[in-house]
Design a protein around this motif. Sequence first.
Motif, PDB file in Angstrom:
ATOM      1  N   ASN A   1       0.824  -1.220   0.000  1.00  0.00           N
ATOM      2  CA  ASN A   1       0.000   0.000   0.000  1.00  0.00           C
ATOM      3  C   ASN A   1       0.853   1.264   0.000  1.00  0.00           C
ATOM      4  O   ASN A   1       0.460   2.280  -0.559  1.00  0.00           O
ATOM      5  CB  ASN A   1      -0.956  -0.001   1.189  1.00  0.00           C
TER       6      ASN A   1
ATOM      7  N   ASP B   1       1.649   1.862  -3.503  1.00  0.00           N
ATOM      8  CA  ASP B   1       0.475   2.098  -4.363  1.00  0.00           C
ATOM      9  C   ASP B   1       0.055   3.567  -4.305  1.00  0.00           C
ATOM     10  O   ASP B   1      -0.963   3.922  -3.721  1.00  0.00           O
ATOM     11  CB  ASP B   1      -0.669   1.183  -3.913  1.00  0.00           C
TER      12      ASP B   1
ATOM     13  N   SER C   1      -4.531   2.681  -2.804  1.00  0.00           N
ATOM     14  CA  SER C   1      -4.719   2.695  -1.353  1.00  0.00           C
ATOM     15  C   SER C   1      -3.433   3.094  -0.635  1.00  0.00           C
ATOM     16  O   SER C   1      -2.917   2.370   0.201  1.00  0.00           O
ATOM     17  CB  SER C   1      -5.169   1.304  -0.892  1.00  0.00           C
TER      18      SER C   1
END
Lengths: 141, 137
Positions: free
Chosen positions: B30, B33, B37
């Motif tokens: 994450n 990303d 998210s």
Amino acid sequence: MTTFTPLSALAGGALIGLSAVLLMLLEGRIAGISGIAGRLLPPWQAGAGQRLAFVLGLIAAPFTVEAVTGARVLQTVSGNLPLMAGAGLLVGLGTALGSGCTSGHGVCGLARLSPRSLVATLTFMAAGFLTVFITRHVIGG
Amino acid sequence: MALAVNLALGLLFGIGLIVAGMSDPAKVLNFLDLAGSFDPSLALVMAAALAVTFIGYRLAFRRARPMLAPRFELPTRRDIDARLVGGAALFGIGWGLSGFCPGPALVSLGLSAPGTLAFVPAMLAGMWAARALTRNR
């Protein structure tokens, strides 16, 4: 989805830094995990015992945390075994060819203001961002 | 003595990774990303680790030699070559596919997730192969 955890992130990072500083102060060595792990394999060099002890300490960490806190260490690891084996191969090849990983280049090398570590860190961060963008938003989107 | 020090420092490093949340590949993925998210925690882990190490190394290097060893063993190369950049790129791709870099993968070994048990032997094989390929070069 994971939540932003600023305090535990700072505290954990400080512990990682403290370990790296003490390894340099006491033993005069860089706390680079890929270098420590890679040199556990043959041909063996001087200091293999110390490196093995460091890795055993890493492996003991989750059991220690669980014993002290009474809570399980939770993680979500992909169950796609061919993907994980392929990724492991890339991480092993890449860190050995590139002489370091997140700890050796990203923490210890940057702290020494090494130009090689700066280039390596920017490269693996960029490759990581790009890989997740492709797998989550191009292929998996 | 040296073995006990290394065991304790490996344990401290591993506890740091767990407290920081870096032992969870989901949290690392994450962080990577940006377009989805995004979880910025890992940036603070690296910032804190780097700040402590930056200051602590300068204090350590005031000494002529480490406390338990004859000399500081520091990398001396400063050249940027294709092996460094190519290796770092391969590592970044593997990191982005799995959420594991070497430290968190080894810390996770005893938690015995099937993905970890596939990752770690492959990682060690990759390290061994790269060293065998580049020996005497």
